[in-house]
Scaffold this active site. Structure first.
Site, PDB file in Angstrom:
ATOM      1  N   GLU A  77       6.646   7.949   4.858  1.00  0.00           N
ATOM      2  CA  GLU A  77       5.531   8.282   3.976  1.00  0.00           C
ATOM      3  C   GLU A  77       4.298   8.605   4.824  1.00  0.00           C
ATOM      4  OE1 GLU A  77       5.350   8.862   0.666  1.00  0.00           O
ATOM      5  OE2 GLU A  77       3.476   9.546   1.533  1.00  0.00           O
TER       6      GLU A  77
ATOM      7  N   PHE B 166     -11.362  -0.646   6.787  1.00  0.00           N
ATOM      8  CA  PHE B 166     -11.098   0.188   7.974  1.00  0.00           C
ATOM      9  C   PHE B 166     -11.479   1.649   7.767  1.00  0.00           C
ATOM     10  CE2 PHE B 166      -7.280   2.877   7.518  1.00  0.00           C
ATOM     11  CZ  PHE B 166      -6.733   2.400   6.331  1.00  0.00           C
TER      12      PHE B 166
ATOM     13  N   LYS C  34       7.553  10.328  12.293  1.00  0.00           N
ATOM     14  CA  LYS C  34       6.496   9.498  11.710  1.00  0.00           C
ATOM     15  C   LYS C  34       5.683   8.819  12.814  1.00  0.00           C
ATOM     16  CE  LYS C  34       3.850   7.282   9.112  1.00  0.00           C
ATOM     17  NZ  LYS C  34       3.684   6.524   7.949  1.00  0.00           N
TER      18      LYS C  34
ATOM     19  N   TYR D 138       0.826  -1.212   0.000  1.00  0.00           N
ATOM     20  CA  TYR D 138       0.000   0.000   0.000  1.00  0.00           C
ATOM     21  C   TYR D 138       0.859   1.261   0.000  1.00  0.00           C
ATOM     22  CZ  TYR D 138      -4.152  -2.788   0.918  1.00  0.00           C
ATOM     23  OH  TYR D 138      -5.186  -3.684   0.813  1.00  0.00           O
TER      24      TYR D 138
ATOM     25  N   GLY E  47       4.619   1.234  -0.872  1.00  0.00           N
ATOM     26  CA  GLY E  47       5.588   1.212  -1.981  1.00  0.00           C
ATOM     27  C   GLY E  47       4.940   1.384  -3.345  1.00  0.00           C
TER      28      GLY E  47
ATOM     29  N   THR F 290       6.541  -3.752   8.573  1.00  0.00           N
ATOM     30  CA  THR F 290       7.234  -3.796   9.867  1.00  0.00           C
ATOM     31  C   THR F 290       6.174  -4.129  10.934  1.00  0.00           C
ATOM     32  OG1 THR F 290       6.916  -1.394   9.968  1.00  0.00           O
ATOM     33  CG2 THR F 290       9.080  -2.165   9.302  1.00  0.00           C
TER      34      THR F 290
ATOM     35  N   ASP G 101       9.086  -7.132  -5.357  1.00  0.00           N
ATOM     36  CA  ASP G 101       8.452  -7.759  -4.195  1.00  0.00           C
ATOM     37  C   ASP G 101       8.730  -9.255  -4.253  1.00  0.00           C
ATOM     38  OD1 ASP G 101       5.785  -6.592  -2.387  1.00  0.00           O
ATOM     39  OD2 ASP G 101       6.212  -8.736  -2.351  1.00  0.00           O
TER      40      ASP G 101
ATOM     41  N   ARG H 266     -20.679   5.520  12.155  1.00  0.00           N
ATOM     42  CA  ARG H 266     -19.831   6.469  11.425  1.00  0.00           C
ATOM     43  C   ARG H 266     -20.508   7.807  11.190  1.00  0.00           C
ATOM     44  NH1 ARG H 266     -14.450   5.362  10.546  1.00  0.00           N
ATOM     45  NH2 ARG H 266     -14.139   3.137  10.293  1.00  0.00           N
TER      46      ARG H 266
ATOM     47  N   CYS I  98      -1.496   1.177  10.520  1.00  0.00           N
ATOM     48  CA  CYS I  98      -0.451   2.016  11.131  1.00  0.00           C
ATOM     49  C   CYS I  98      -0.697   2.442  12.577  1.00  0.00           C
ATOM     50  CB  CYS I  98      -0.254   3.268  10.281  1.00  0.00           C
ATOM     51  SG  CYS I  98       0.534   2.863   8.727  1.00  0.00           S
TER      52      CYS I  98
HETATM   53  C1  UDX Z   1       3.990  -1.407   5.371  1.00  0.00           C
HETATM   54  C2  UDX Z   1       3.771  -1.011   6.815  1.00  0.00           C
HETATM   55  O1  UDX Z   1       2.449  -1.308   7.169  1.00  0.00           O
HETATM   56  C3  UDX Z   1       4.041   0.425   7.065  1.00  0.00           C
HETATM   57  O2  UDX Z   1       4.082   0.701   8.419  1.00  0.00           O
HETATM   58  C4  UDX Z   1       5.351   0.755   6.551  1.00  0.00           C
HETATM   59  O3  UDX Z   1       5.512   2.134   6.652  1.00  0.00           O
HETATM   60  C5  UDX Z   1       5.537   0.302   5.122  1.00  0.00           C
HETATM   61  O4  UDX Z   1       5.234  -1.069   4.987  1.00  0.00           O
HETATM   62  P1  UDX Z   1       2.251  -1.440   3.449  1.00  0.00           P
HETATM   63  O5  UDX Z   1       2.813  -1.034   2.134  1.00  0.00           O
HETATM   64  O6  UDX Z   1       0.853  -1.116   3.747  1.00  0.00           O
HETATM   65  O7  UDX Z   1       3.053  -0.728   4.586  1.00  0.00           O
HETATM   66  O8  UDX Z   1       2.549  -2.995   3.699  1.00  0.00           O
HETATM   67  P2  UDX Z   1       2.191  -4.194   2.773  1.00  0.00           P
HETATM   68  O9  UDX Z   1       1.021  -3.865   1.922  1.00  0.00           O
HETATM   69  O10 UDX Z   1       2.170  -5.400   3.660  1.00  0.00           O
HETATM   70  O11 UDX Z   1       3.440  -4.284   1.770  1.00  0.00           O
HETATM   71  C6  UDX Z   1       4.692  -4.735   2.101  1.00  0.00           C
HETATM   72  C7  UDX Z   1       5.211  -5.553   0.924  1.00  0.00           C
HETATM   73  O12 UDX Z   1       6.575  -5.899   1.146  1.00  0.00           O
HETATM   74  C8  UDX Z   1       4.473  -6.871   0.670  1.00  0.00           C
HETATM   75  O13 UDX Z   1       3.962  -6.909  -0.632  1.00  0.00           O
HETATM   76  C9  UDX Z   1       5.539  -7.944   0.896  1.00  0.00           C
HETATM   77  O14 UDX Z   1       5.385  -9.066   0.052  1.00  0.00           O
HETATM   78  C10 UDX Z   1       6.806  -7.176   0.600  1.00  0.00           C
HETATM   79  N1  UDX Z   1       8.007  -7.760   1.188  1.00  0.00           N
HETATM   80  C11 UDX Z   1       8.068  -8.058   2.499  1.00  0.00           C
HETATM   81  C12 UDX Z   1       9.128  -7.992   0.377  1.00  0.00           C
HETATM   82  O15 UDX Z   1       9.084  -7.749  -0.826  1.00  0.00           O
HETATM   83  N2  UDX Z   1      10.263  -8.471   0.941  1.00  0.00           N
HETATM   84  C13 UDX Z   1      10.340  -8.817   2.263  1.00  0.00           C
HETATM   85  O16 UDX Z   1      11.391  -9.267   2.728  1.00  0.00           O
HETATM   86  C14 UDX Z   1       9.203  -8.593   3.069  1.00  0.00           C
HETATM   87  C1  UDX Z   2      -2.735   7.001   8.644  1.00  0.00           C
HETATM   88  C2  UDX Z   2      -2.174   8.430   8.601  1.00  0.00           C
HETATM   89  O1  UDX Z   2      -3.251   9.348   8.379  1.00  0.00           O
HETATM   90  C3  UDX Z   2      -1.124   8.561   7.507  1.00  0.00           C
HETATM   91  O2  UDX Z   2      -0.533   9.865   7.547  1.00  0.00           O
HETATM   92  C4  UDX Z   2      -0.058   7.504   7.710  1.00  0.00           C
HETATM   93  O3  UDX Z   2       0.889   7.562   6.676  1.00  0.00           O
HETATM   94  C5  UDX Z   2      -0.664   6.133   7.769  1.00  0.00           C
HETATM   95  O4  UDX Z   2      -1.678   6.082   8.793  1.00  0.00           O
HETATM   96  P1  UDX Z   2      -4.521   5.645   7.208  1.00  0.00           P
HETATM   97  O5  UDX Z   2      -4.447   4.678   8.338  1.00  0.00           O
HETATM   98  O6  UDX Z   2      -4.352   5.134   5.830  1.00  0.00           O
HETATM   99  O7  UDX Z   2      -3.411   6.783   7.411  1.00  0.00           O
HETATM  100  O8  UDX Z   2      -5.942   6.417   7.245  1.00  0.00           O
HETATM  101  P2  UDX Z   2      -6.531   7.588   8.163  1.00  0.00           P
HETATM  102  O9  UDX Z   2      -7.302   8.485   7.288  1.00  0.00           O
HETATM  103  O10 UDX Z   2      -5.521   8.207   9.019  1.00  0.00           O
HETATM  104  O11 UDX Z   2      -7.599   6.813   9.059  1.00  0.00           O
HETATM  105  C6  UDX Z   2      -7.202   5.911  10.086  1.00  0.00           C
HETATM  106  C7  UDX Z   2      -8.417   5.444  10.859  1.00  0.00           C
HETATM  107  O12 UDX Z   2      -8.956   6.494  11.654  1.00  0.00           O
HETATM  108  C8  UDX Z   2      -9.583   4.971   9.973  1.00  0.00           C
HETATM  109  O13 UDX Z   2     -10.157   3.817  10.549  1.00  0.00           O
HETATM  110  C9  UDX Z   2     -10.543   6.126  10.004  1.00  0.00           C
HETATM  111  O14 UDX Z   2     -11.867   5.753   9.778  1.00  0.00           O
HETATM  112  C10 UDX Z   2     -10.344   6.628  11.434  1.00  0.00           C
HETATM  113  N1  UDX Z   2     -10.717   8.042  11.613  1.00  0.00           N
HETATM  114  C11 UDX Z   2     -10.059   9.015  10.931  1.00  0.00           C
HETATM  115  C12 UDX Z   2     -11.716   8.368  12.536  1.00  0.00           C
HETATM  116  O15 UDX Z   2     -12.309   7.500  13.166  1.00  0.00           O
HETATM  117  N2  UDX Z   2     -12.030   9.697  12.715  1.00  0.00           N
HETATM  118  C13 UDX Z   2     -11.381  10.687  12.042  1.00  0.00           C
HETATM  119  O16 UDX Z   2     -11.718  11.864  12.275  1.00  0.00           O
HETATM  120  C14 UDX Z   2     -10.364  10.336  11.124  1.00  0.00           C
END
Ligand code: UDX
Ligand code: UDX
Length: 493
Positions: A161, A338, A220, A14, A16, A91, A36, A444, A276
């Site tokens: 990010e 979510f 972060k 999500y 990368g 992570t 990947d 919501r 996160c």
């Molecule tokens: C993740 C974390 O949730 C976030 O906190 C962090 O900042 C960035 O990595 P996200 O991109 O949402 O974010 O994770 P995910 O969708 O699970 O993607 C990670 C990818 O890395 C997977 O596609 C996995 O297959 C790949 N991966 C993992 C590798 O290519 N090599 C590895 O050794 C481990």
């Molecule tokens: C979050 C951070 O916003 C982003 O900067 C970081 O890089 C990754 O984590 P994300 O988790 O993708 O992003 O979505 P975000 O919009 O932050 O929502 C997180 C959760 O909080 C969701 O379940 C959302 O529904 C909830 N939320 C958000 C509330 O319940 N109320 C709000 O006012 C805002």
């Protein structure tokens, strides 16, 4: 400053995937390769059905895929060619051993560093994109420093990010800031300038913040903790509103107009989800505990406690309103991701609300526009959710392909994700399909503007942070303290 020609990103998730897609679109002179270990994921990135749903992503991918954007499983080749290597692997929270349930598991980051050290030659800028504990860059540096290859020289930068799912493309194209941390020496500063030049293709220089590596890493974690804390703060007030007759929407508006507080992120809900917030706060707590900052750890722990309390409170309100039992009653659950505009269910509050209701014996008919049947069943069958009885999920859960089907013969309709389409449903039609009295539980507040109409149709409306029946005895009295389900203790993977 040397000219960057090739960027490689390890981790096509999500973070990368969308990040590198936008970099490729904004920097046509740079070749971006996203790699990947997961073959199926890479195949999906190369197909018409991308592995993640994100508004606008498909168009951006299609505009540069095969030109200067490539998705591949050939990690060594991409590392060899790259001038800049982003590490965007996951992570997750550790589920075993020291720091179990709190610390971030950095094994994938370490594995990437080792692979880069083994394969790479020449000068490389290695960028931590993944959210990591403060001082994680030290691990990467030490692995490189102990590499026996004299031809390898490197700089390690932190460049977290901040994109939010559902608005990733917009956030990437028009970020509030870009944060780059690096060493405070000429080599570090040069690397920062090189990475900054990539972003300067589309981001004004005034929005690019440079710091030392540790400030960048910690910022972060702190940003996510502050955002989550706002949600727990407004959710704590929502509990008070439901009892006193104050309306949390009005309170959020009134306090949000104070510029020092600000309007965003004050939407009361059934609790925050996503990959996160919980993970990063647990990580922050763990760091504080290991540094003997117990009071600080306890402070942030409370943000998570309120989040779980909010989920349990919503579930107990449903049980209470449905005459103190939901056993064998059918409930429609609208929304499983979510948040809206994503198919991601990681740590979704819907999962926990469903768990608490399944524990009470409720039958659930679940509908989500972007989450697959398999994903919903997988999430609810996880041992921390279904306990030692995963068969229960197939007995209690059915998945609907559209919202009206989900509502058929139900006692109540629960809104768990704020998908826009839930505002425009034909509630007359839904009412006809439901058992009476027909309840709506709006977790919501997407139906705020419709309460009068819904009441006229005949619904009993219960909404987060508001008493819809302030002056009558129609709304059942409930006491969440007495009825709270037991919280989920174990951390989910
Ligand atoms: C993740 C974390 O949730 C976030 O906190 C962090 O900042 C960035 O990595 P996200 O991109 O949402 O974010 O994770 P995910 O969708 O699970 O993607 C990670 C990818 O890395 C997977 O596609 C996995 O297959 C790949 N991966 C993992 C590798 O290519 N090599 C590895 O050794 C481990
Ligand atoms: C979050 C951070 O916003 C982003 O900067 C970081 O890089 C990754 O984590 P994300 O988790 O993708 O992003 O979505 P975000 O919009 O932050 O929502 C997180 C959760 O909080 C969701 O379940 C959302 O529904 C909830 N939320 C958000 C509330 O319940 N109320 C709000 O006012 C805002």
């Amino acid at each position: 400053m040397f000219q960057v020609k090739n960027i490689c990103c390890i981790g096509a998730g999500y973070v990368g995937g969308p990040t590198c897609t936008v970099i490729a679109q904004m920097c046509p002179d740079v070749t971006v390769t996203v790699v990947d270990i997961n073959e199926a994921r890479i195949q999906a990135w190369n197909s018409d059905k991308l592995p993640i749903y994100e508004p606008g992503l498909q168009e951006v991918v299609e505009s540069c895929r095969g030109k200067n954007l490539f998705f591949s499983t050939n990690i060594p080749e991409a590392i060899r060619k790259a001038d800049i290597i982003f590490i965007s692997v996951n992570t997750p929270t550790k589920t075993f051993g020291m720091g179990k349930g709190r610390a971030a598991d950095l094994k994938y980051v370490e594995a990437c560093a080792r692979q880069i050290a083994e394969i790479a030659d020449g000068y490389k800028i290695v960028v931590e994109k993944s959210t990591v504990p403060v001082r994680a860059a030290e691990i990467i540096r030490r692995i490189f420093k102990t590499s026996t290859k004299p031809s390898l020289s490197f700089q390690v930068l932190s460049n977290p990010e901040f994109l939010a799912e559902g608005t990733a493309i917009e956030n990437l194209k028009n970020p509030d800031r870009i944060l780059i941390g690096g060493d405070d020496n000429p080599g570090g500063q040069e690397a920062i300038a090189t990475l900054s030049a990539i972003y300067e293709h589309w981001v004004p220089k005034s929005k690019i913040i440079t710091t030392n590596t540790w400030s960048s890493e910690l910022s972060k974690l702190a940003a996510n903790a502050f955002l989550a804390q706002r949600i727990s703060s407004i959710n704590s007030i929502s509990a008070l509103c439901e009892i006193t007759g104050a309306d949390v929407g009005e309170v959020a508006h009134a306090i949000g107009t104070d510029q020092r507080i600000g309007r965003p992120f004050l939407q009361a809900s059934i609790g925050f989800g996503g990959s996160c917030f919980q993970k990063d706060i647990l990580n922050l707590i763990y760091i504080c505990e290991t540094l003997s900052l117990h009071e600080v750890a306890m402070y942030w722990q409370q943000v998570l406690e309120i989040n779980d309390y909010q989920r349990r409170r919503f579930a107990s309100r449903i049980v209470s309103c449905l005459f103190n039992t939901v056993a064998d009653k059918k409930l429609a659950v609208l929304g499983f991701s979510f948040k809206k505009d994503t198919g991601d269910t990681r740590e979704s509050s819907s999962i926990y609300v469903c768990k608490y209701l399944m524990d009470e014996g409720a039958h659930l008919a679940i509908y989500d526009p972007k989450v697959s049947r398999e994903q919903i069943i997988r999430d609810l069958s996880h041992p921390t959710i279904s306990g030692d009885n995963p068969e229960r999920v197939s007995e209690l859960v059915s998945i609907a392909s559209e919202p009206y089907e989900a509502c058929e013969n139900t006692h109540a309709l629960l809104i768990c994700t704020e998908w826009d389409l839930f505002k425009d449903l034909d509630y007359e039609r839904i009412y006809q399909k439901m058992l009476k009295p027909a309840f709506i539980f709006d977790g919501r507040r997407v139906l705020d503007g419709l309460h009068k109409k819904l009441l006229q149709i005949g619904f009993q409306v219960e909404t987060i942070g508001k008493k819809v029946y302030p002056n009558t005895t129609v709304a059942p009295v409930y006491n969440p303290r007495q009825q709270d389900p037991t919280p989920v203790k174990k951390v989910r993977i």
